[in-house]
Design an enzyme around this catalytic site. Structure first.
Site, PDB file in Angstrom:
ATOM      1  N   TRP A 107       0.832  -1.222   0.000  1.00  0.00           N
ATOM      2  CA  TRP A 107       0.000   0.000   0.000  1.00  0.00           C
ATOM      3  C   TRP A 107       0.857   1.260   0.000  1.00  0.00           C
ATOM      4  CZ3 TRP A 107      -4.284  -1.183  -1.933  1.00  0.00           C
ATOM      5  CH2 TRP A 107      -4.956  -2.356  -1.565  1.00  0.00           C
ATOM      6  N   LYS A 139     -12.404  -2.115   6.820  1.00  0.00           N
ATOM      7  CA  LYS A 139     -11.649  -3.001   7.702  1.00  0.00           C
ATOM      8  C   LYS A 139     -12.094  -2.859   9.156  1.00  0.00           C
ATOM      9  CE  LYS A 139      -8.475  -3.344   4.142  1.00  0.00           C
ATOM     10  NZ  LYS A 139      -7.683  -2.518   3.239  1.00  0.00           N
ATOM     11  N   ASP A 194      -1.746   6.361   6.669  1.00  0.00           N
ATOM     12  CA  ASP A 194      -2.770   5.449   6.182  1.00  0.00           C
ATOM     13  C   ASP A 194      -3.097   4.498   7.336  1.00  0.00           C
ATOM     14  OD1 ASP A 194      -4.274   3.470   5.016  1.00  0.00           O
ATOM     15  OD2 ASP A 194      -2.920   3.088   3.334  1.00  0.00           O
TER      16      ASP A 194
HETATM   17  C1  LIG Z   1      -7.123  -2.046   2.230  1.00  0.00           C
HETATM   18  C2  LIG Z   1      -6.069  -1.000   2.308  1.00  0.00           C
HETATM   19  C3  LIG Z   1      -5.945   0.014   1.343  1.00  0.00           C
HETATM   20  C4  LIG Z   1      -6.827   0.083   0.125  1.00  0.00           C
HETATM   21  O1  LIG Z   1      -8.108   0.425   0.456  1.00  0.00           O
HETATM   22  P1  LIG Z   1      -9.230   0.676  -0.666  1.00  0.00           P
HETATM   23  O2  LIG Z   1     -10.327   1.271   0.142  1.00  0.00           O
HETATM   24  O3  LIG Z   1      -9.549  -0.659  -1.252  1.00  0.00           O
HETATM   25  O4  LIG Z   1      -8.662   1.609  -1.679  1.00  0.00           O
HETATM   26  C5  LIG Z   1      -4.980   0.961   1.533  1.00  0.00           C
HETATM   27  N1  LIG Z   1      -4.154   0.937   2.599  1.00  0.00           N
HETATM   28  C6  LIG Z   1      -4.229  -0.022   3.535  1.00  0.00           C
HETATM   29  C7  LIG Z   1      -3.299   0.007   4.695  1.00  0.00           C
HETATM   30  C8  LIG Z   1      -5.188  -1.023   3.413  1.00  0.00           C
HETATM   31  O5  LIG Z   1      -5.276  -1.974   4.355  1.00  0.00           O
END
Ligand SMILES: *Cc1c(COP(=O)(O)O)cnc(C)c1O
Length: 361
Positions: free
Chosen positions: A102, A196, A172
């Site tokens: 990511w 999540k 993030d």
């Molecule tokens: C799942 C995830 C993403 C991507 O998320 P989307 O909503 O599918 O774009 C980005 N960063 C992390 C740390 C993730 O776990």
């Protein structure tokens, strides 16, 4: 009603209480005679829902008043472009720590807009650790400093924030927001896709310090400018109304559980059950360096691919589902987000012990 123990990395399980509440309100919310899905986002009933959702999040995260909370679309991945478009407005430089797929995607996207300095990377070991940082390598006039606080695929967590001085930290937090107490004031921007730890896919939460809004690059599309959304209370266009409503129920659930502090204690208990077992098991092994272990995503392996496959298949028969690891790591991964009850992890460990007893040499 059948409910499995769902260890999916995302979208992932939601608290049963939240699903039951949503189910009660599915066809008529309050006395409106309509589902939240059918409401105008401009209606009084919906305005109350989004206001309460924001207020509850502010309360459980103790978000300071000089931060905006935005409810956006496009997933966490859209933030990979929004961050540079909105923040790379001074030196046009940013520092990044590469701790997984990511951050790698975020780096590639930021490179389109400015100068990216990758300070450290753990790619050499399939990202199974958090690289050490050397402050002397930080770019003093960087517009921001970018990290992923939890690496969903590899199961690592950044436990100490770097000291970046006046350079705002962008994090993030897609896979660990609300999992433990965080001091929001240490960050410039926190963002997370909801699917999540907060709710269904469709809404991305951005928590941004107000002074970082309003200096976007001229080329920034209107919809990718934080100011567009901040000025209109996330109602510039139709927001993902139902996802926001469910996220609001999840925030309320966290509050009723005793807040993030209580959730953190529960998460530590759950993670310890697995890590303590790995540390004593002759068969199951965690894949992450001890001091960088995640509370949310726990990858592990058995000695052979055959045993991994057998374990995943037998676990599924016992209703422990989605335990297969990410294709880039292999083995297994148990994602144990806030909604996973302690009982689910206890039962998984019991099953692992049985599996180990059966397969001991
Ligand atoms: C799942 C995830 C993403 C991507 O998320 P989307 O909503 O599918 O774009 C980005 N960063 C992390 C740390 C993730 O776990």
């Amino acid at each position: 009603m059948k409910r499995v123990y769902n260890f999916s990395a995302g979208p992932s399980m939601l608290p049963l209480e939240v699903l039951e509440q949503a189910s009660k309100e599915m066809t008529s919310y309050g006395d409106t005679g309509m589902s939240v899905m059918e409401m105008s986002h401009r209606s009084k009933a919906y305005q109350e829902i989004i206001d309460t959702t924001e207020a509850t999040l502010r309360e459980i995260m103790a978000i300071p008043d000089n931060y905006k909370v935005l409810f956006l679309q496009g997933g966490a991945s859209t933030q990979f472009a929004m961050i540079p478009l909105n923040l790379m407005n001074g030196s046009n430089k940013a520092d990044f720590v590469n701790t997984g797929a990511w951050t790698k995607k975020a780096i590639a996207e930021a490179k389109k807009y400015g100068q990216v300095n990758v300070l450290a990377s753990s790619e050499d070991q399939t990202y199974n650790y958090i690289p050490k940082l050397d402050k002397s390598t930080f770019t003093p006039d960087a517009d921001y400093f970018y990290i992923a606080s939890n690496n969903t695929i590899y199961g690592t967590k950044m436990n100490a924030l770097p000291d970046t001085g006046d350079v705002p930290i962008v994090a993030d937090m897609s896979s660990n927001i609300l999992s433990e107490e965080m001091d929001v004031s240490k960050y410039g921007v926190i963002f997370a896709g909801a699917q999540k730890n907060m709710g269904p896919a469709g809404v991305t939460i951005v928590i941004i310090r107000e002074d970082l809004i309003g200096n976007a690059m001229d080329i920034t599309p209107t919809m990718l400018n934080y100011k567009t959304h901040a000025d209109k209370g996330s109602m510039f266009n139709t927001p993902p109304t139902y996802s926001i409503y469910i996220a609001g129920l999840v925030f309320k659930w966290i509050k009723d559980m005793g807040g993030v502090k209580a959730i953190q204690a529960r998460n530590e208990e759950k993670a310890s059950l697995l890590y303590d077992y790995f540390d004593s098991s002759k068969l199951f092994k965690g894949t992450v360096v001890k001091e960088d272990r995640s509370l949310m995503n726990i990858p592990f392996v058995l000695p052979t691919d055959e045993l991994n496959a057998k374990f995943i298949a037998e676990a599924a028969k016992r209703d422990f589902v989605n335990l297969k690891g990410h294709r880039s790591v292999g083995g297994m991964r148990a994602s144990i987000y806030n909604a996973m009850p302690v009982e689910g992890v206890k039962k998984l460990v019991e099953f692992m012990k049985e599996f180990e007893a059966e397969h001991a040499e």
